[in-house]
Design a protein around this motif. Structure first.
Motif, short mmCIF file in Angstrom:
data_model
loop_
_atom_site.label_atom_id
_atom_site.label_comp_id
_atom_site.label_asym_id
_atom_site.label_seq_id
_atom_site.Cartn_x
_atom_site.Cartn_y
_atom_site.Cartn_z
N VAL A 145 0.87 -1.18 0.00
CA VAL A 145 0.00 0.00 0.00
C VAL A 145 0.90 1.23 0.00
O VAL A 145 2.10 1.13 0.26
CB VAL A 145 -0.93 0.00 1.24
N PRO A 146 0.35 2.42 -0.32
CA PRO A 146 1.20 3.61 -0.27
C PRO A 146 1.94 3.69 1.07
O PRO A 146 1.38 3.38 2.13
CB PRO A 146 0.20 4.75 -0.43
N LEU A 147 3.18 4.12 1.01
CA LEU A 147 4.05 4.05 2.19
C LEU A 147 3.45 4.80 3.39
O LEU A 147 3.63 4.38 4.53
CB LEU A 147 5.43 4.60 1.84
N VAL A 148 2.69 5.89 3.14
CA VAL A 148 2.12 6.64 4.25
C VAL A 148 1.01 5.87 4.94
O VAL A 148 0.64 6.17 6.07
CB VAL A 148 1.59 8.02 3.79
N ASP A 149 0.42 4.85 4.25
CA ASP A 149 -0.64 4.04 4.84
C ASP A 149 -0.11 2.73 5.40
O ASP A 149 -0.89 1.90 5.88
CB ASP A 149 -1.72 3.72 3.78
N SER A 150 1.21 2.54 5.36
CA SER A 150 1.79 1.28 5.81
C SER A 150 2.07 1.33 7.31
O SER A 150 1.71 2.28 7.99
CB SER A 150 3.08 1.00 5.03
N TRP A 151 2.75 0.29 7.78
CA TRP A 151 3.09 0.21 9.20
C TRP A 151 4.48 0.81 9.49
O TRP A 151 5.11 0.47 10.49
CB TRP A 151 3.09 -1.24 9.68
N ALA A 152 4.95 1.73 8.66
CA ALA A 152 6.28 2.31 8.85
C ALA A 152 6.42 2.93 10.24
O ALA A 152 5.54 3.67 10.69
CB ALA A 152 6.56 3.36 7.78
N ALA A 153 7.51 2.58 10.91
CA ALA A 153 7.72 3.08 12.27
C ALA A 153 8.07 4.56 12.30
O ALA A 153 7.90 5.22 13.32
CB ALA A 153 8.84 2.28 12.95
N ILE A 154 8.58 5.07 11.19
CA ILE A 154 8.90 6.50 11.06
C ILE A 154 8.00 7.07 9.98
O ILE A 154 7.96 6.55 8.86
CB ILE A 154 10.38 6.71 10.70
N THR A 155 7.24 8.10 10.32
CA THR A 155 6.28 8.66 9.38
C THR A 155 6.98 9.13 8.11
O THR A 155 7.86 10.00 8.17
CB THR A 155 5.53 9.84 10.02
N PRO A 156 6.62 8.55 6.93
CA PRO A 156 7.31 8.91 5.68
C PRO A 156 6.89 10.30 5.19
O PRO A 156 5.73 10.70 5.34
CB PRO A 156 6.86 7.83 4.70
N THR A 157 7.83 11.02 4.57
CA THR A 157 7.52 12.31 3.95
C THR A 157 8.31 12.43 2.65
O THR A 157 9.34 11.77 2.45
CB THR A 157 7.89 13.50 4.84
N ASN A 158 7.81 13.29 1.77
CA ASN A 158 8.53 13.61 0.53
C ASN A 158 9.47 14.79 0.70
O ASN A 158 10.12 15.21 -0.26
CB ASN A 158 7.54 13.93 -0.59
N GLY A 159 9.51 15.35 1.87
CA GLY A 159 10.30 16.56 2.06
C GLY A 159 9.49 17.77 1.68
O GLY A 159 8.26 17.78 1.73
N SER A 160 10.17 18.83 1.25
CA SER A 160 9.49 20.09 0.93
C SER A 160 8.89 20.11 -0.47
O SER A 160 8.11 20.99 -0.79
CB SER A 160 10.49 21.25 1.06
N GLY A 161 9.23 19.13 -1.32
CA GLY A 161 8.72 19.12 -2.69
C GLY A 161 7.55 18.17 -2.86
O GLY A 161 7.12 17.47 -1.94
N ALA A 162 7.03 18.13 -4.07
CA ALA A 162 5.93 17.22 -4.38
C ALA A 162 6.42 15.78 -4.39
O ALA A 162 5.65 14.84 -4.18
CB ALA A 162 5.31 17.58 -5.73
#
Length: 671
Positions: A145-162
């Motif tokens: 599933v999209p990484l933001v909806d997964s069980w990742a222990a560290i909240t994923p981000t794209n940084g300041s860009g799209a």
């Protein structure tokens, strides 16, 4: 003459003085009044002098109070048995003397040290979902599933860009955590590196786990660059992983799985797509409270996350430090105290399952490492060894009167040298000498006699004599001079032998009065024309001005080494300097002389210095009454004269008017 400058208070001044007589009565009144007031000039000068004397008495009193404070410093018994301790291996331990510890000087050999450690509970590593589990609200695994909806222990981000970007082996790969799954991102990285010509590169999950591994059988591996956007390497747990490279190959294995508990999410969190994630815990954390070492910690699953609860634990009196290891995804509780002390987690009354959900109980898989005591092994006089133990790395039971601060463990022998330390005592003595000399110097200046010239100064016959110079404001004040004499006597006289301890004078320990002083002398010289001039010169004379010389450090060290008890008794014995001078100064200043064992002397209702000032104040009041009486008499005199002059002027004016009338009468009658 203006009205304000004319003496008198009851009768107005003559507005047009001398209009009849031609006499300036106001000037006459002013001159007569000035003559009447002239004694007040000298009286006011006396008041100014007495006020200056009082100001000087206050200054001397403050300096004497400073002497009392210095005596208080000399009363600390720890000054007289202080020791210094020096370690030959300062990287292993440092040492210092304990105040009042009665350490025995000498060299001590330490053959071994071990450090104290703290008890620690390490939480289980499997309390959170892995990316292999079905994602919240779906049947797909977290890796699909999209990484933001997964069980990742560290909240994923794209940084300041799209989009985010990551650099692997020099190749920059773009990704989007909101649309791409973990597997898609790993596949994209593989494809990009292969396309760049590195066919032996591979990034993927270890079989049966969500732990990422990078391998390259033909090239060393490099991860990241300064231009990267987002936090992908942190999410993959590769940012703290060891990179094992050779010139022809490389391997990197993540420190933990991608999934696991997320310390930043609220305990009742939901995913971006709306599924319940509960901060990725396998067992959701419930509201209530739990206990550590009997201390209650509250939890609100709607407003708390792991980070806020750990802050609450650390701020409590539970005596532990809670931490989250982002590399392994585990929570630890470490005792704030070292040694074999227990950490008691949980109680039967707990209402929150926080400890179980986070894996901090033994039943949930936590591992406890019991702390150890520190140890110091010393060589004994007989050649054997003796080991002492301490719950902390501050050891005070190895060498009597010495504190050892352990820094590392060793089995290589080294020495700790313990010796007498007189530095603080010398500093206290120097403080006393400085305070005492300041007081004596001020008294000397205040009571200095005037310099009387030996002959007239000037030229020609009958030249006026030169005036005395250099007199202190308290010159001739026998009371203040007596205070100085008493202080000088106490630092120079033979003190009681203090139970036969050996030293009876300060000179025996290196404190001596000055042996010379300066004297002002006025001399006259005659010029070639016969004129004379005066000159004041400074002459050094044999004797003492009552001040103390600087402490003779070598003599003091020898005296203290030979008999430290005698030095202590001389300065702070029952009949020593502190006792005798402190008791005397209490009566002089009216301030108690404080020591480590109590107050010295009886505080009088009126101190000696205050009695001097009160006598001066009474004299000022008396003189002020005299001035007031003279001023009143002058005003009465001016009022009386003015009234009489006004009456005289009025009479003259009447006579002149009558004379004019008579003249007119005779002229009109033709006579």
């Amino acid at each position: 003459m203006s009205m304000s400058s004319i003496p008198g208070t009851n009768v107005p001044p003559v507005s047009f003085p001398g209009i009849a007589s031609g006499i300036d009565y106001n000037s006459i009144i002013q001159k007569l009044t000035s003559m009447t007031l002239s004694p007040t000039i000298q009286l006011n000068q006396q008041i100014a002098t007495i006020n200056a004397e009082n100001a000087e008495l206050i200054k001397i009193g403050g300096l004497l109070a400073s002497v009392q404070s210095a005596l208080t410093g000399l009363s600390d018994p720890n000054l007289y048995d202080a020791v210094s301790a020096v370690s030959s291996q300062s990287s292993v331990l440092t040492a210092l003397g304990i105040a009042g510890g009665n350490a025995t000087p000498g060299t001590y050999t330490i053959t071994q040290t071990t450090l104290a450690t703290a008890t620690q509970i390490t939480g289980a590593a499997n309390v959170g979902h892995t990316e292999l589990d079905a994602a919240a609200g779906t049947t797909a695994s977290g890796a699909d599933v999209p990484l933001v909806d997964s069980w990742a222990a560290i909240t994923p981000t794209n940084g300041s860009g799209a989009q985010g970007s990551v650099t692997v082996d020099g190749v920059t790969i773009n990704y989007d955590v909101t649309t791409m799954s973990l597997n898609q991102i790993l596949a994209t990285i593989n494809s990009a590196v292969h396309a760049a010509g590195d066919a032996t590169f591979n990034i993927g999950l270890l079989a049966g786990t969500d732990q990422v591994q990078v391998t390259d059988s033909a090239h060393p591996v490099s991860l990241g660059s300064a231009s990267d956007q987002g936090n992908l390497l942190q999410v993959l747990r590769l940012d703290q992983a060891q990179v094992s490279n050779t010139s022809t190959a490389g391997t990197v294995t993540a420190t933990a799985g991608v999934g696991g508990i997320n310390q930043a999410l609220m305990f009742n969190s939901v995913s971006a797509s709306g599924g319940t994630t509960d901060a990725n815990y396998l067992t959701p954390v419930t509201s209530g409270y739990f206990t550590i070492n009997g201390v209650q910690i509250n939890v609100d699953s709607t407003t708390d996350n792991l980070h806020s609860v750990m802050q609450r634990i650390n701020a409590s009196s539970a005596g532990v430090v809670a931490a989250y290891n982002s590399a392994t995804g585990q929570i630890t509780l470490t005792s704030k105290n070292t040694g074999a002390q227990s950490i008691v987690v949980g109680s039967s009354s707990d209402t929150s399952n926080f400890l179980t959900a986070t894996g901090l109980t033994s039943a949930a898989g936590a591992a406890t490492t019991v702390g150890k005591q520190a140890s110091v092994t010393l060589q004994t006089a007989s050649g054997g060894t003796q080991t002492v133990y301490s719950n902390s790395n501050t050891v005070t039971n190895a060498i009597s009167g010495v504190q050892l601060n352990l820094l590392s463990a060793t089995s290589s022998p080294f020495q700790v040298t313990v010796s007498q330390d007189t530095s603080t005592l010398v500093s206290a003595i120097n403080t006393f000498v400085s305070a005492y000399n300041s007081a004596i110097s001020e008294i000397n200046s205040a009571t200095a006699a005037p310099v009387v010239p030996t002959s007239p100064v000037g030229s020609g016959v009958g030249a006026p004599p030169a005036q005395p110079v250099g007199a202190g404001i308290l010159f001739g004040n026998a009371d203040v001079e007596l205070i100085k004499d008493q202080l000088v006597n106490e630092v120079s006289s033979v003190l009681p032998n203090n139970n036969g301890s050996g030293y009876t004078s300060l000179s025996q320990i290196g404190l001596n009065l000055t042996d010379s002083f300066t004297l002002l002398q006025q001399s006259t010289t005659t010029g070639s024309t016969g004129s004379q001039s005066s000159q004041v010169s400074v002459t050094s004379m044999q004797g003492t001005d009552g001040q103390l010389q600087a402490l003779n450090a070598s003599k003091f060290a020898a005296a203290f080494t030979a008999n430290p008890t005698a030095v202590q008794n001389l300065l702070y014995g029952t009949q020593g300097l502190v006792q005798q001078m402190g008791s005397y100064l209490t009566g002089v200043t009216g301030l108690p002389t404080q020591t480590q064992t109590g107050l010295i002397g009886s505080v009088p209702a009126t101190s000696l210095m205050l009695s001097f000032q009160q006598a001066n104040d009474a004299q000022v009041s008396s003189i002020q009454e005299q001035v007031k009486q003279i001023q009143e008499n002058a005003n009465m005199q001016a009022d009386q004269l003015r009234a009489e002059f006004v009456q005289t002027e009025t009479s003259l004016a009447g006579y002149q008017a009558l004379q004019q009338q008579l003249g007119s009468f005779f002229k009109g009658s033709g006579g």
